[in-house]
Each structure stands twice: as C-alpha cells, then as structure tokens.
Design an enzyme around this catalytic site. Sequence first.
Site, mmCIF file in Angstrom:
data_model
loop_
_atom_site.group_PDB
_atom_site.id
_atom_site.type_symbol
_atom_site.label_atom_id
_atom_site.label_comp_id
_atom_site.label_asym_id
_atom_site.label_seq_id
_atom_site.Cartn_x
_atom_site.Cartn_y
_atom_site.Cartn_z
ATOM 1 N N ASP A 1 0.918 -5.161 3.092
ATOM 2 C CA ASP A 1 -0.492 -4.785 2.916
ATOM 3 C C ASP A 1 -1.060 -5.517 1.703
ATOM 4 O OD1 ASP A 1 -2.863 -3.248 3.183
ATOM 5 O OD2 ASP A 1 -2.137 -1.846 1.670
ATOM 6 N N ASP B 1 -11.952 -4.249 3.611
ATOM 7 C CA ASP B 1 -11.094 -3.729 2.540
ATOM 8 C C ASP B 1 -10.096 -4.795 2.122
ATOM 9 O OD1 ASP B 1 -9.702 -2.229 0.735
ATOM 10 O OD2 ASP B 1 -8.671 -0.981 2.213
ATOM 11 N N ASP C 1 -6.551 0.898 9.016
ATOM 12 C CA ASP C 1 -6.620 -0.300 8.166
ATOM 13 C C ASP C 1 -5.564 -1.242 8.725
ATOM 14 O OD1 ASP C 1 -5.693 -2.093 6.061
ATOM 15 O OD2 ASP C 1 -6.862 -0.910 4.643
ATOM 16 N N LYS D 1 -1.138 5.065 6.301
ATOM 17 C CA LYS D 1 -0.496 3.899 5.704
ATOM 18 C C LYS D 1 0.998 3.952 5.957
ATOM 19 C CE LYS D 1 -0.530 1.099 1.575
ATOM 20 N NZ LYS D 1 -1.325 0.687 0.430
ATOM 21 N N ASP E 1 -3.771 -7.208 1.276
ATOM 22 C CA ASP E 1 -5.216 -7.188 1.101
ATOM 23 C C ASP E 1 -5.802 -8.552 0.772
ATOM 24 O OD1 ASP E 1 -6.245 -4.346 1.489
ATOM 25 O OD2 ASP E 1 -4.531 -4.012 0.178
ATOM 26 N N HIS F 1 -10.801 -0.296 8.522
ATOM 27 C CA HIS F 1 -10.779 -1.145 7.347
ATOM 28 C C HIS F 1 -10.248 -2.479 7.824
ATOM 29 C CE1 HIS F 1 -10.672 1.778 3.679
ATOM 30 N NE2 HIS F 1 -11.845 1.720 4.270
ATOM 31 N N HIS G 1 -2.002 -1.659 7.349
ATOM 32 C CA HIS G 1 -1.190 -0.464 7.129
ATOM 33 C C HIS G 1 -0.189 -0.144 8.225
ATOM 34 C CE1 HIS G 1 -4.076 1.423 3.956
ATOM 35 N NE2 HIS G 1 -3.758 0.179 3.694
ATOM 36 N N GLU H 1 -7.304 7.985 6.521
ATOM 37 C CA GLU H 1 -6.682 6.664 6.657
ATOM 38 C C GLU H 1 -5.170 6.781 6.472
ATOM 39 O OE1 GLU H 1 -7.905 3.898 3.588
ATOM 40 O OE2 GLU H 1 -6.989 2.183 4.589
ATOM 41 N N TRP I 1 -8.159 8.508 1.588
ATOM 42 C CA TRP I 1 -6.869 7.819 1.548
ATOM 43 C C TRP I 1 -6.177 8.189 0.237
ATOM 44 C CZ3 TRP I 1 -5.107 4.253 -2.138
ATOM 45 C CH2 TRP I 1 -3.778 3.825 -1.924
HETATM 46 C C1 RNT Z 1 -5.075 1.256 0.302
HETATM 47 C C2 RNT Z 1 -6.130 1.591 1.289
HETATM 48 C C3 RNT Z 1 -7.439 2.010 0.717
HETATM 49 C C4 RNT Z 1 -7.862 1.202 -0.482
HETATM 50 C C5 RNT Z 1 -9.264 1.470 -0.956
HETATM 51 C C6 RNT Z 1 -9.535 0.861 -2.293
HETATM 52 O O1 RNT Z 1 -3.948 0.736 0.853
HETATM 53 O O2 RNT Z 1 -6.317 0.514 2.160
HETATM 54 O O3 RNT Z 1 -8.390 2.000 1.713
HETATM 55 O O4 RNT Z 1 -7.714 -0.156 -0.254
HETATM 56 O O5 RNT Z 1 -9.507 2.809 -0.945
HETATM 57 ZN ZN ZN Z 2 -7.941 0.586 3.501
#
Ligand code: RNT
Ligand code: ZN
Length: 418
Positions: free
Chosen positions: A293, A325, A258, A225, A295, A285, A261, A223, A182
């Site tokens: 995003d 994640d 993810d 986004k 998290d 993720h 994303h 990955e 990523w």
């Molecule tokens: C970031 C991605 C990625 C990170 C990690 C730390 O938006 O989700 O996966 O969160 O690599």
């Molecule tokens: Zn991620």
Amino acid sequence: MAKNYGAAKAAYAAYGVDTDKAIETLKKVPVSLHCWQGDDVIGFDHDGPLTGGIQTTGNYPGKAKTPEELFADMDKVLSLCPGAKKINVHACYAIFEEDGFVDRDKIEPRHFKKWVEFAKERNMGLDFNPTFFSHPKVKDGLTLSSPDEETRNFWIEHGKACIRISQYFAEETGIPCVMNIWTGDGFKDVPADRMGPRMRYKESIEAILSEPYDFNKVKPCVESKVFGIGVEAYTAGSAEFALSFAAAHKEKCLPLMDNGHYHPTEVVSDKIPALLCFFPELALHVTRGIRWDSDHVVVLDDETKEIAKEIVRNDALDRVYIALDYFDAAINRVSAWTTGFRSMQKALLIALLTPNAMLKELQDKSQFTKLMAMHEAVKCLPFGEVWEQYCEECGVKGENEWFEEIEKYEAEVQSKRA
Ligand code: RNT
Ligand code: ZN
C-alpha cells in the site's frame, strides 16, 4: 476545437460511440481531491509524525505548511485539472485561529469554516475523514478497538464530532458529504485474540453512527485494509470486517474500497460489480500500490482504467463515490496531485468512450473470439485527441502544456517557502 478532434470523433463514431456525449457526461462526474497530498498527511492540529501504519517517503522541497499555502497549492491543482471536483478534508486539518486549539474529541464545524468557504467559492462539495492516527491518544497502536475504555471513548467522541461536521459540510454546500472511517488498528505480531478487537471496533463504529445524521446528506463509510507498516500481523478492520459491517448497517453506511488495501493479485475493479449487486452505493479510494500500500500517485495504468470501466459500464456513476488517496513526498506535490487527478479523469473518459453495449453483447452471445479482437481494436482508438478536446472545453491546459505551469509555480511560489 482541439486540432484532430474531428477525425477522432469519426473514428469513435464508427464504433457507435458519441464522443461529445462522453465529454458532457464526464464534466458532471465529481472526483474528490484529497487535501493530504499537499503536506504529506500532516495537517494543522499537531507537530508529531505520521502514524497509523502509513508513511510518506521523500523530502521534496516546498511543501505547504500553513492553511494559506495549502489552499494556494490546491487552487493551482484545480486550475490544471478538468472536470467536477470535491475536496476531501481530514479532521487533522482543522484551522483553529484565534479561538485556540481543541482536541479531536471536541472539534466543531467552526474549525472548518475556512474549508467551507474555500469549497463554496469554487462551487464544490466537501468530503470528510475523522483522523484516527498521528495523535497521543492512539494507545499501543489502537483507537476504536482499544481494550482501554477511555481511549475508545475519546475516539468515539471524535467520530461523532466528525459526523456533525460532515452534516454541516453537506448543509453548507448542498452536496452530500462522504465521511470515511479508517483506523490503522492492529498488531505487529501474532495476536492472542483476533475477535476481541473486532467486537470492540464494531461497537465503537456503531456508537459513532448513533450520532444523528441525515443519510441523504452524510454518507459514512468503513474502509478496510490488509496490513500497515509496523502492523503486519493483524488488522482489526480487515476486508471481511468492513464489508460485513457495511452490509449489516446498509441503511446508514457504505463500504469503501481502497485499491492499495488488498493482496497484490486482488483487484478492486472486480470487486466493484460484486458490491454493486448488494449495495445501493459504495465509495472508493483510488491509489496506486507498488508491491504494498505504497500510495504512489495514480497514473493511467491498467487497474485505474479497469476501475473506471466497471463504474461506467455498470451505469454506476451516480452510485460510486470516487476519491483519490495517495501521498508522494518525493516529487513536486502540486504536480503529483495534478497527475493523479488527470489520470483518474482520463480513465473515466476512456471508459465512457468504450463501446460497452457492443462488447457486452458479444459476451452474451458467446462470441469470445470477436470479443478479444474488439477489446484490442478499441485500444487503438485515438483517445488522446478526445482528451485534448475535453481539456479545452474545461478551460485547462492540454497534456503537453500543463507542466510548464508547475515549473513556474515551483520557481515563483514553492521554492520561496522557508
Ligand atoms: C490508509 C488509508 C486511509 C488514509 C487516509 C489519509 O491506508 O488508505 O484512507 O490514506 O485516511
Ligand atoms: Zn484510503
């Protein structure tokens, strides 16, 4: 046996669901615990801030600052979480010790020996991630897609080094290593060239994947986004880019989704069965985005449950690599880790306890009135009692007890940290 397990078992049996079987299945499903919740995605190879369009917010005291502290915190989490685990390591968590620092293009398996020891002592596999952020060689927000050849090459070398480390992880643990690529590469404002960076990104990932590896052991992923902080206008690794890349290189890499994303009304749960039609394997993720995003810590919300359902009811537990994640610095980090892991496990257990065959049959027979009624009926089944039984069998504390351990750990360990 957990107090009301007998009654719960009977309630599920009335729907043709075997709770013992669900528990036994779940015990074997690995969920990858991300090392980066413990220290706000910082790691051990630099002092600078977190970059790449991602951000931790909050300043809760007691964060891990050394490998020893991080390992101790992870051990606490592992002791509070039921089920099979893997550990997900980022390259910036290299441990240099006496041999001294080397830059990311030069890291070697020996810099991760402590991680391997940690995993092996606990019978767990390891996953890995090159770290394409928080580094001076990120030039104008770009790494693998940079127009500057030297910058691109540095990051390609980093990616290749990470393939070698992933191969080492898989060989040492005997468990395949998922290696996720990523980057936050993108632009804050409207670009003049959208394709150029993507062509360079494509060629750079291809160069990384030219490093030899055994695809049975190393599972590189790409990955996607939608956008990041300060990178709102354009992301090189968009959904279409990453998915097309993975589709075009199916024999050597996987798509990774993810769920933070995508656009807020898109859901990864619906994308899982779409991808399962075309890819032998895929990776996830699991996170919780609030409005973006963000998290946030994974909780037992509708989308987490729906993601687990799609994996289970499509018989894909051995085709989908599940990793967590998220990174919350506003609450106790060990608790954040634990809540997220336990939530994912709960979602999987609920999915395994769902009478999926019966529900599918109703759909196929177009009995949609009954399907709706049954969907709602199933929600009332006593899942919590089965969860308590599962926790007990796994030797971890039940829902009303584990938090005491966090309070104790905070008082005895985390609050004493400088
Ligand atoms: C970031 C991605 C990625 C990170 C990690 C730390 O938006 O989700 O996966 O969160 O690599
Ligand atoms: Zn991620």
